[in-house]
Design an enzyme around this catalytic site. Structure first.
Site, short mmCIF file in Angstrom:
data_model
loop_
_atom_site.label_atom_id
_atom_site.label_comp_id
_atom_site.label_asym_id
_atom_site.label_seq_id
_atom_site.Cartn_x
_atom_site.Cartn_y
_atom_site.Cartn_z
N HIS A 240 0.92 -1.29 0.02
CA HIS A 240 0.02 0.12 -0.11
C HIS A 240 0.94 1.36 0.20
O HIS A 240 0.47 2.26 -0.69
CB HIS A 240 -0.88 -0.08 1.27
CG HIS A 240 -2.04 1.23 1.41
ND1 HIS A 240 -2.85 1.51 0.47
CD2 HIS A 240 -2.05 2.26 2.17
CE1 HIS A 240 -3.24 2.54 0.88
NE2 HIS A 240 -2.82 3.07 1.87
N HIS A 303 -7.73 2.19 -2.38
CA HIS A 303 -8.18 1.53 -1.04
C HIS A 303 -8.87 0.42 -1.06
O HIS A 303 -10.13 0.16 -0.86
CB HIS A 303 -8.82 2.45 -0.08
CG HIS A 303 -8.07 2.94 1.04
ND1 HIS A 303 -8.46 3.08 2.39
CD2 HIS A 303 -6.77 3.38 1.20
CE1 HIS A 303 -7.45 3.41 3.16
NE2 HIS A 303 -6.60 3.66 2.40
#
Length: 437
Positions: A240, A303
């Site tokens: 991420h 996300h």
């Protein structure tokens, strides 16, 4: 010393109540043969802890803010009591787990502060009570229905059969604190098997080479890392944060990229070197000039997996993260709008086609849209454009692509960060759902 009240909002004065579609859908999935004798109901619940001196303000808060509509009535009870329901109704109560962020409670606390409550002595937790009169619904199926209404990552739920009194554990309960002080991780003398076990059991998601690299670094320092240091490295090196896939070695046809991101997007931008590219690949957002005085900042991020696990919170923190990055660009850009692209599996995907442990696309879509709405439109930053796409390949993991656009003056684009600078952290407390998220 504080006193506890429960405020339950009953929607029984609305001549055309909004249908409780989530509960109906869950019943239809779990027990299609179930016969519902009247429309299901859902009641918002507010658990309040206040200073005894503020007890006389509870009814006014309940009627004017928590109910807030002539179509509703607020029932105030002392302690954790809920108003009685019809004898033929089963019920499900869904509320946040202790320590998990409760977004609605923050709005209620703000209203309480504006209404004269002692904010320091006030606490709020929220939940929902679902009521339904249904024939021959087994207790096992009722628990399954509850699992469709809550999310086990952040919620807890309780089920009650016909005539069974509703009793819930204290929503304000807390867990004992972990040991304080520095916690060291024994890394220096660990063998390869132990290194990989540390990563796997700790949820660090680091491979053996990465763990060996960390070990060699701390051997050079002649000390073990602290638990926080190891967690920080794992977060920084996560997919991420550092985009291992995009920056990795990738073969495309006959061509091999050593670092695809640097050799494509980064490379061509550096090569073109346009004068209106005021800030690229070095700050929280990119900035391009629109005239001699003003520039536009733009930041996007995905996300995806957080939204697959907890759609509302995953999408909300996605849009919140890019708004944060806009504010943190240069000496501070001003957010003016949000944008998004969502990709889900088809909404009519049969339950049997869902991978084990995944949420249905309908539920993911509702949560994602609500999360982006509440962290954008409702705080005054409009979602000005977006797109939505459906394809079966998104059944296990949606694409939740969030963007923020801001305005910034040219003289505010550049900044320097120096050793010894003071850091001020501003914001709400991190919940248990935000730790190692």
């Amino acid at each position: 010393m504080s006193v506890t009240y429960t405020v339950t909002v009953i929607h029984d004065r609305d001549p055309q109540p909004t249908p409780q579609t989530e509960l109906r859908e869950a019943l239809g999935q779990i027990q299609p043969s179930a016969t519902v004798s009247r429309p299901p109901e859902s009641d918002p619940i507010y658990y309040l802890q206040v200073d005894p001196a503020d007890a006389d303000k509870i009814h006014s808060l309940a009627d004017n803010f928590l109910a807030g509509s002539p179509a509703c009535r607020a029932v105030v009870s002392s302690g954790l009591a809920l108003p009685e329901r019809s004898q033929d109704e089963t019920s499900i109560i869904v509320q946040r787990k202790p320590g998990v962020t409760d977004p609605v409670s923050q709005s209620v606390l703000h209203a309480m502060g504006e209404s004269g409550f002692d904010r320091e002595q006030s606490q709020v937790r929220t939940g929902w009570r679902y009521r339904v009169a249904v024939d021959e619904l087994s207790s096992e199926n009722l628990v399954e229905v509850a699992g469709q209404l809550g999310n086990e990552i952040v919620d807890e739920w309780f089920t009650f059969g016909e005539g069974e009194p509703e009793m819930v554990p204290d929503p304000f309960r807390s867990f004992p604190s972990e040991s304080t002080g520095r916690v060291e991780v024994s890394l220096l003398d660990a063998n390869d098997e132990q290194l990989q076990s540390l990563s796997d059991t700790g949820g660090l998601s680091l491979d053996l080479v990465e763990m060996q690299t960390i070990q060699n670094h701390y051997r050079g320092l002649d000390r073990n890392p602290s638990e926080i240091e190891l967690e920080t490295i794992a977060q920084t090196w996560s997919e991420h944060c550092c985009h291992k896939t995009l920056t990795g070695r990738i073969r495309h046809g006959d061509h091999v990229y050593g670092n695809m991101l640097k050799e494509t997007i980064f490379g061509v931008t550096r090569e073109l070197d346009k004068p209106w590219c005021w800030s690229v690949f070095k700050d929280n957002a990119g900035v391009i000039g629109i005239d001699d005085e003003w520039g536009v900042s733009f930041k996007v991020e995905t996300h995806n997996h957080p939204s697959a696990l907890e759609p509302y919170g995953g999408a909300g923190t996605g849009i919140g993260g890019v708004i944060r990055d806009t504010l943190g660009t240069g000496l501070g850009a001003r957010p003016i709008l949000n944008t998004d692209v969502f990709c889900f599996a088809p909404l009519d995907t049969p339950n049997e086609d869902l991978p084990a442990g995944t949420l249905h696309p309908r539920r993911i879509l509702r949560g994602v849209v609500s999360g982006v709405r509440d962290y954008g439109n409702r705080m005054g930053i409009p979602t000005a454009n977006g797109a939505i796409h459906f394809h079966p390949d998104f059944v296990g993991n949606p694409l939740v692509f969030c963007g923020s656009v801001g305005l910034i003056r040219k003289e505010h684009v550049d900044k320097t960060v120096n050793p010894g600078d003071q850091i001020v952290a501003i914001g709400g407390r991190t919940g248990r759902d935000g730790i190692h998220g």
